[in-house]
Design a protein around this motif. Structure first.
Motif, mmCIF file in Angstrom:
data_model
loop_
_atom_site.group_PDB
_atom_site.id
_atom_site.type_symbol
_atom_site.label_atom_id
_atom_site.label_comp_id
_atom_site.label_asym_id
_atom_site.label_seq_id
_atom_site.Cartn_x
_atom_site.Cartn_y
_atom_site.Cartn_z
ATOM 1 N N SER A 204 21.112 -35.250 48.812
ATOM 2 C CA SER A 204 21.073 -34.660 47.856
ATOM 3 C C SER A 204 21.275 -33.589 47.424
ATOM 4 O O SER A 204 20.475 -32.653 47.647
ATOM 5 N N PRO B 207 21.118 -40.590 43.758
ATOM 6 C CA PRO B 207 21.297 -39.029 44.004
ATOM 7 C C PRO B 207 20.382 -39.109 42.931
ATOM 8 O O PRO B 207 20.599 -39.808 42.057
ATOM 9 N N LEU C 125 26.447 -34.817 48.629
ATOM 10 C CA LEU C 125 25.460 -36.054 48.004
ATOM 11 C C LEU C 125 25.647 -36.594 50.374
ATOM 12 O O LEU C 125 26.968 -36.322 51.087
#
Lengths: 116, 118
Positions: B94, B25, B32
């Motif tokens: 993310s 991410p 996430l």
């Protein structure tokens, strides 16, 4: 049910013209956010525009604007002065708040082709 | 500084084999998400991480699917005993932490892993 319906699987528009993509949704959430994402052939999802459901004013982002009708649960995307680079899949989505997450519920998408 | 990255870009496997898909991410993003995009379909939520914990696993389709996240950063999605219906593009996203009451923070997506199960 928490669903998004995009009734136009495919659309095409001439370069420089305006096109509107439709989206309706169903949710039991009181507070949520709505999004349009663009997915070109590269598969990279790109945020186009975001709308907060508690705001009546329609969001705009340069050539992109939405027509948000909360009572009708409608969230259409208008693209003005279409460009060849706008060719992509467009997904409408809204957030569900659950278990601490803000997961997105997506429609099946509209494939937009901008013709020269 | 870069966006969300995923590896591999493409994965071809035989039915019954296990696969691992990786997501890196954006630095500093504590939230996430994993999604699955089957052919001609929209994205389907699989699992959500806040830091290293997964408070929402409601989208995992079966117990063959699992995921973990370590160090509040990299996440791995594992599919055991793959089946042909697992063929899809797996996308990771993310975002910044969700504030109380909801924030609608933008989810930044990676390019996805296309999984093909023969």
């Amino acid at each position: 049910a928490q669903t998004v319906t995009q009734s136009q699987p495919e659309m095409s528009v001439q370069e420089a013209e305006t096109v509107t993509l439709s989206c309706t949704y169903d949710t039991s959430e009181n507070n949520y956010y709505l999004f349009w994402y663009k997915q070109p052939p590269s598969r990279q999802m790109i945020l186009v525009i975001r709308q907060e459901a508690y705001k009546q004013q329609n969001a705009t982002e340069n050539r992109f604007s939405v027509n948000f009708q909360k009572a009708a649960k409608s969230f259409s995307l208008k693209i003005s002065d279409s460009q060849l680079g706008d060719t992509a899949m467009y997904f409408c989505a809204f957030t569900i708040t659950q278990g601490g997450s803000e997961k997105l519920v997506f429609g099946k998408g509209t494939k937009l082709t901008v013709n020269p | 500084g870069a966006g969300v990255s995923q590896s591999p870009s493409n994965k071809v496997t035989e039915k019954g084999k296990d696969v691992e898909l990786r997501c890196d991410p954006i630095s500093g993003h504590t939230a996430l998400y994993w999604y699955r995009q089957s052919l001609g379909q929209g994205l389907e939520f699989l699992i959500y991480f806040q830091g290293n914990s997964a408070p929402d696993k409601s989208g995992l389709p079966s117990d063959r699917f699992s995921a973990e996240r370590t160090g509040g950063s990299v996440s791995t999605l594992t599919i055991q005993r793959t089946q042909q219906e697992d063929s899809a593009v797996y996308l990771c996203a993310s975002s910044l932490v969700r504030l109380a009451g909801g924030s609608g923070n933008e989810q930044f997506f990676g390019p996805g892993t296309r999984l093909t199960v023969l």
